[in-house]
Design a protein around this motif. Structure first.
Motif, PDB file in Angstrom:
ATOM      1  N   PRO A   6       0.808  -1.224   0.000  1.00  0.00           N
ATOM      2  CA  PRO A   6       0.000   0.000   0.000  1.00  0.00           C
ATOM      3  C   PRO A   6       0.838   1.270   0.000  1.00  0.00           C
ATOM      4  N   LYS A   7       2.102   1.156   0.366  1.00  0.00           N
ATOM      5  CA  LYS A   7       2.987   2.324   0.380  1.00  0.00           C
ATOM      6  C   LYS A   7       3.219   2.864  -1.024  1.00  0.00           C
ATOM      7  N   THR A   8       3.200   1.979  -2.019  1.00  0.00           N
ATOM      8  CA  THR A   8       3.432   2.407  -3.393  1.00  0.00           C
ATOM      9  C   THR A   8       2.342   3.374  -3.846  1.00  0.00           C
ATOM     10  N   PRO A  33      10.053   7.478  -8.929  1.00  0.00           N
ATOM     11  CA  PRO A  33       9.984   6.500  -7.828  1.00  0.00           C
ATOM     12  C   PRO A  33       8.875   5.463  -8.008  1.00  0.00           C
ATOM     13  N   THR A  34       7.754   5.871  -8.560  1.00  0.00           N
ATOM     14  CA  THR A  34       6.651   4.935  -8.779  1.00  0.00           C
ATOM     15  C   THR A  34       7.013   3.936  -9.864  1.00  0.00           C
ATOM     16  N   LEU A  40      10.200  -3.135  -9.721  1.00  0.00           N
ATOM     17  CA  LEU A  40      10.890  -4.053  -8.815  1.00  0.00           C
ATOM     18  C   LEU A  40       9.959  -4.879  -7.935  1.00  0.00           C
ATOM     19  N   ASP A  41       8.677  -4.555  -7.909  1.00  0.00           N
ATOM     20  CA  ASP A  41       7.716  -5.259  -7.055  1.00  0.00           C
ATOM     21  C   ASP A  41       7.198  -6.509  -7.761  1.00  0.00           C
ATOM     22  N   ASN A  45       1.725  -8.740 -11.414  1.00  0.00           N
ATOM     23  CA  ASN A  45       2.001  -9.642 -12.526  1.00  0.00           C
ATOM     24  C   ASN A  45       2.258  -8.812 -13.789  1.00  0.00           C
ATOM     25  N   THR A  46       2.646  -9.472 -14.843  1.00  0.00           N
ATOM     26  CA  THR A  46       3.016  -8.776 -16.069  1.00  0.00           C
ATOM     27  C   THR A  46       1.862  -7.950 -16.629  1.00  0.00           C
TER      28      THR A  46
END
Length: 79
Positions: A6-8, A33-34, A40-41, A45-46
């Protein structure tokens, strides 16, 4: 579907606060940053990543008064 950080989404909203009045350079710097976080998360999924990057591209290419519309769409996908 796995749970996303949820931080994203919260960080994206914080960085995009006032995006309609930002200079282009500041706006692009606030998107980085987003982009990096999503890239990287592994919980995305793709298909989700492609949708997010497509919306980020649309956000980058829209007029300043349309930015808020795309911010809302992106935030929904980041959740």
């Amino acid at each position: 579907m796995s749970k996303h950080d949820p931080k994203t989404g919260a960080e994206f909203l914080r960085l995009m606060d006032g995006c309609t009045d930002m200079e282009e350079n500041d706006f692009q710097n606030n998107l980085k940053p987003t982009i990096l976080a999503v890239e990287l998360d592994d919980s995305y999924n793709t298909k989700e990543k492609l949708k997010i990057f497509s919306l980020l591209s649309s956000l980058s290419n829209c007029s300043e008064n349309e930015r808020q519309k795309y911010v809302k769409k992106i935030y929904k996908v980041l959740k």
